[in-house]
Write a protein that holds these residues in place. Structure first.
Motif, short mmCIF file in Angstrom:
data_model
loop_
_atom_site.label_atom_id
_atom_site.label_comp_id
_atom_site.label_asym_id
_atom_site.label_seq_id
_atom_site.Cartn_x
_atom_site.Cartn_y
_atom_site.Cartn_z
N MET B 33 0.85 -1.19 0.00
CA MET B 33 0.00 0.00 0.00
C MET B 33 0.88 1.23 0.00
N GLY B 34 0.27 2.33 -0.31
CA GLY B 34 1.05 3.55 -0.30
C GLY B 34 0.33 4.62 -1.08
N PRO B 35 0.63 5.88 -0.80
CA PRO B 35 -0.04 6.96 -1.51
C PRO B 35 0.36 7.01 -2.98
N HIS B 203 -4.73 0.83 -3.06
CA HIS B 203 -4.87 2.00 -2.21
C HIS B 203 -5.81 1.72 -1.05
N TYR B 204 -6.69 0.76 -1.28
CA TYR B 204 -7.84 0.65 -0.39
C TYR B 204 -7.91 -0.66 0.37
N GLN B 205 -8.67 -0.60 1.43
CA GLN B 205 -8.88 -1.75 2.28
C GLN B 205 -9.81 -2.78 1.65
N LEU B 211 -9.37 -10.53 0.32
CA LEU B 211 -8.19 -11.37 0.09
C LEU B 211 -7.44 -11.74 1.37
N GLN B 212 -7.66 -10.97 2.46
CA GLN B 212 -7.02 -11.30 3.75
C GLN B 212 -5.51 -11.56 3.62
N PRO B 213 -4.73 -10.52 3.40
CA PRO B 213 -3.29 -10.71 3.19
C PRO B 213 -2.59 -11.20 4.46
N ASP B 214 -1.49 -11.91 4.26
CA ASP B 214 -0.68 -12.34 5.40
C ASP B 214 0.21 -11.20 5.89
N PHE B 215 0.66 -10.37 4.94
CA PHE B 215 1.55 -9.26 5.30
C PHE B 215 1.12 -8.00 4.57
N VAL B 216 1.36 -6.88 5.21
CA VAL B 216 1.08 -5.59 4.58
C VAL B 216 2.34 -4.74 4.66
N HIS B 217 2.71 -4.14 3.53
CA HIS B 217 3.89 -3.28 3.50
C HIS B 217 3.46 -1.90 3.04
N GLY B 228 3.85 -5.02 8.30
CA GLY B 228 2.95 -5.46 9.35
C GLY B 228 2.02 -6.54 8.84
N THR B 229 0.95 -6.74 9.56
CA THR B 229 -0.05 -7.72 9.13
C THR B 229 -1.29 -6.97 8.70
N LYS B 230 -2.39 -7.69 8.51
CA LYS B 230 -3.57 -7.02 7.96
C LYS B 230 -4.11 -5.92 8.86
N GLU B 231 -3.74 -5.97 10.12
CA GLU B 231 -4.18 -4.90 11.03
C GLU B 231 -3.59 -3.55 10.63
N LEU B 232 -2.40 -3.60 10.02
CA LEU B 232 -1.77 -2.36 9.56
C LEU B 232 -2.63 -1.70 8.48
N ALA B 233 -3.19 -2.52 7.62
CA ALA B 233 -4.05 -1.97 6.57
C ALA B 233 -5.26 -1.29 7.17
N LEU B 234 -5.82 -1.90 8.20
CA LEU B 234 -6.98 -1.31 8.86
C LEU B 234 -6.62 0.03 9.50
#
Lengths: 444, 254
Positions: B33-35, B203-205, B211-217, B228-234
């Protein structure tokens, strides 16, 4: 120019004129030769010959044999059998050798109640005399350069083709132009007049083949008159060797409300100039003109087209496409005239080119001249490279660069090929083009 | 499966990726993710082999091979698949013929015989059902006149046909309505297994909900700044990217 032996042409011309001094053809030739002497060979100063004047004039620096009569030819029926495309076994075959119509090699399979084919000299004195006298040489009014006049100066051994009223000619009329260049450079000047009478339908194909290692230059004029409610489909296939050049004029007059469809496919050759003219002399005419040129090596192909709208309510659509590789040159010059009486004209024209190499050249000149105020016309041209985004998309799915390029070029050519309405001819063209495009290598 | 080390890349002399490090194992789903302008799509393009991007430093290993040395077609044949953010319309090339060519070139690369017509049609039918794509779309020219949703569905269909080891979904959710998003996401989910990995660029949640990702960057200014994990996306969805930027500048000040 100084290297051209004008005396040679003069000598040959005088011989020809002495055969039958009072004939109609003799007068036509005389006018032609006067124009030829007057205009000479075209140069780049002539706007219509800006890009092809020099290459075509250069062709005259060689010593050609101008075949004066229909002498015994070495071309045999076997040669024709070898040239015949699968699916054309039942075609009406008209064979020209070195520019002269050879009856012995030709086979007219339709009955003469449908299709009449005879030498022009004979037609002048036949039941068709009036038609010949009225229509032969009318293209001179539209093309008055020296090259065209040279053909007219030597009208001899040409052919007259008549499609009888209300007849649908099931089998195409196939014109084989053979240049027998085994012993000499050949200047062939075929001339034909075709009259497609009311409510008839005919398909014509022309193709060219040079036999032997010497050069050939075919300077052809075909005049076609299409009468009311008739349908004409015309195809020209140029796939000869680099030593074969030509100026090929197809001048079509729509004298009644009728339908014309033309397609010119240029794949191989030396210097090629095509003049494709459509003269709309009646209300409600419709014409579709297509062209596809895939050029490589040093081939030069110039497509000049003219659509002359003289009467109201006519429709024309023109699409020419080219793919140019190596040091080849493509020229497109399309002119649409809309005369003051030609209200409600719809005329469209488009020329798209893809350049594959840095040395490839294209000159595109779409032109509209409109003298009426209630018309819909458009024209345009594009010149570019293959779409890089599309190429990457195909490659990103695992398709090789070469294959991806061939697929894109094939797609570019496909909507022209779809306009070949004779199935075996379309299949042949598709195969030729697919083989050709898969051998193209990307040059960066 | 994929190991990106200190990847720097530039386009027309401007550096866009400034040292990316990322490790992806089989079976994992990673979200990036990222702007706007942070380099997400550049990363996808560099991985797929777009020629206008120049890799100036670093390495990318895919299944033990240095893929930066490979042409785009060879990367695809090795099992990398980029679902385009803007799928290209290619008039005159039929979708079926295109996919068949792609599939057979890949098989040839791996020393396999091309699929015969019957097996190909069977495979196609199976995958069509899987991603819920209409047959009429596939008989047309590639993406020609397709709606945004149809184009994205076609990407997932191609993914299903080619069965890549690693798929990069480059903003596949952009331009999709809720129904299309659900169909596309469920298509992707059906193609997940322990041997394959997926990178989701978004861009979006909302796509990640499916898809419930294992990792979020989080990618910011050409670097991965948070893992982080999907909580980072939230958290991002809630607070935006600014909180990360603030944290970063705080750190720098310290």
């Amino acid at each position: 120019m100084e290297q051209i032996k004008l005396e040679y042409f003069g000598e040959k011309f005088n011989q020809l004129q002495s055969l039958d001094p009072d004939a109609f053809l003799t007068q036509v030739r005389k006018e032609g030769f006067d124009t030829f002497n007057n205009k000479g060979l075209p140069t780049h100063k002539n706007e219509e010959w800006k890009y092809s004047g020099a290459p075509v004039s250069n062709l005259f620096k060689k010593e050609y044999q101008l075949t004066e009569d229909k002498k015994q030819s070495q071309v045999t029926k076997n040669d024709i059998d070898e040239m015949r495309l699968p699916g054309f076994e039942n075609a009406n075959e008209l064979v020209f050798v070195n520019g002269k119509f050879v009856e012995e090699l030709s086979t007219i399979r339709s009955s003469n109640e449908q299709l009449v084919v005879m030498p022009l000299e004979e037609a002048e004195n036949s039941n068709f005399s009036e038609i010949v006298k009225e229509h032969l040489g009318k293209s001179n009014l539209f093309i008055n350069d020296g090259i065209h006049a040279l053909n007219t100066s030597f009208i001899y051994g040409g052919v007259f083709i008549y499609v009888v009223k209300k007849q649908i000619i099931e089998n195409p009329v196939y014109l084989y132009h053979i240049s027998d260049a085994r012993d000499n450079h050949i200047l062939a000047q075929p001339r034909s007049l075709m009259y497609v009478d009311q409510r008839s339908k005919v398909q014509i194909v022309e193709s060219y083949k040079t036999i032997g290692s010497m050069d050939s230059f075919t300077n052809e004029v075909m005049e076609i008159v299409v009468n009311t409610d008739a349908i004409l489909e015309y195809y020209k296939i140029q796939n000869d060797k680099i030593s074969a050049s030509q100026v090929a004029t197809t001048h079509i007059r729509q004298i009644g409300k009728c339908f014309v469809h033309t397609l010119v496919l240029s794949l191989n050759g030396g210097t090629i100039r095509n003049n494709t003219n459509i003269i709309m002399e009646a209300q409600g005419n419709e014409a579709h003109m297509y062209g596809l040129y895939l050029l490589k090596g040093k081939t030069h192909v110039d497509n000049h087209t003219l659509v002359d709208n003289k009467m109201p309510n006519c429709f024309s659509n023109e699409l020419y496409k080219g793919v140019i590789d190596d040091s080849a040159t493509g020229v497109f010059s399309g002119k649409i005239f809309v005369r003051p009486d030609a209200q409600k004209t719809n005329a469209y024209q488009s020329n798209n080119n893809i350049l594959l190499s840095d040395n490839a050249n294209v000159n595109s000149k779409p032109q509209l001249e409109i003298y009426a105020d209630d018309v819909k016309c458009s024209h345009g041209c594009t010149v570019g490279r293959l779409d890089e985004e599309a190429l990457f998309y195909l490659r990103a799915r695992g398709i090789s660069k070469e294959h991806a390029q061939a697929m894109l070029l094939q797609a570019f050519a496909s909507n022209i090929l779809d306009e070949i309405k004779i199935e075996p001819l379309r299949e042949f063209a598709e195969e030729l083009i697919s083989a050709r495009l898969s051998e193209v290598n990307m040059e960066e | 499966m994929l190991s990106i080390k200190n990847l720097h890349a530039s386009v027309e002399g401007t550096e866009i990726l400034k040292g990316i490090n990322l490790d992806i194992k089989a079976g994992e789903v990673h979200a990036i993710m990222g702007p706007n302008g942070s380099g997400k799509s550049t990363l996808a393009s560099v991985l797929a082999g777009r020629e206008e991007y120049e890799v100036t430093e670093g390495s990318v290993e895919f299944l033990g091979k240095d893929i930066l040395e490979l042409s785009p077609e060879d990367r695809a044949r090795e099992g990398l698949f980029l679902a385009f953010q803007y799928p290209v319309e290619i008039p005159g090339v039929s979708t079926v013929n295109f996919i068949k060519t792609a599939l057979n070139e890949k098989r040839k690369y791996h020393g396999e015989e091309p699929l015969d017509a019957v097996s190909f049609m069977k495979l196609m039918k199976e995958k069509m059902n899987l991603v819920e794509i209409d047959k009429s779309l596939l008989t047309r020219s590639i993406n020609e006149g397709f709606s945004g949703g149809e184009k994205k569905k076609n990407e997932i269909f191609q993914m299903a046909m080619l069965e890549p080891k690693l798929t990069i979904l480059d903003e596949t959710d952009s331009g999709l309505d809720i129904d299309a998003l659900r169909i596309v996401a469920s298509g992707v989910n059906k193609l997940r297994d322990e041997n394959r990995a997926i990178i989701v660029i978004t861009h979006y949640q909302r796509l990640l909900d499916y898809l419930q990702p294992d990792f979020v960057h989080v990618l910011l200014n050409g670097k991965i700044v948070r893992n982080g994990t999907k909580e980072l996306a939230l958290e991002l969805e809630e607070k935006g990217y600014d909180f990360i930027k603030e944290e970063l500048s705080l750190k720098e000040e310290v």
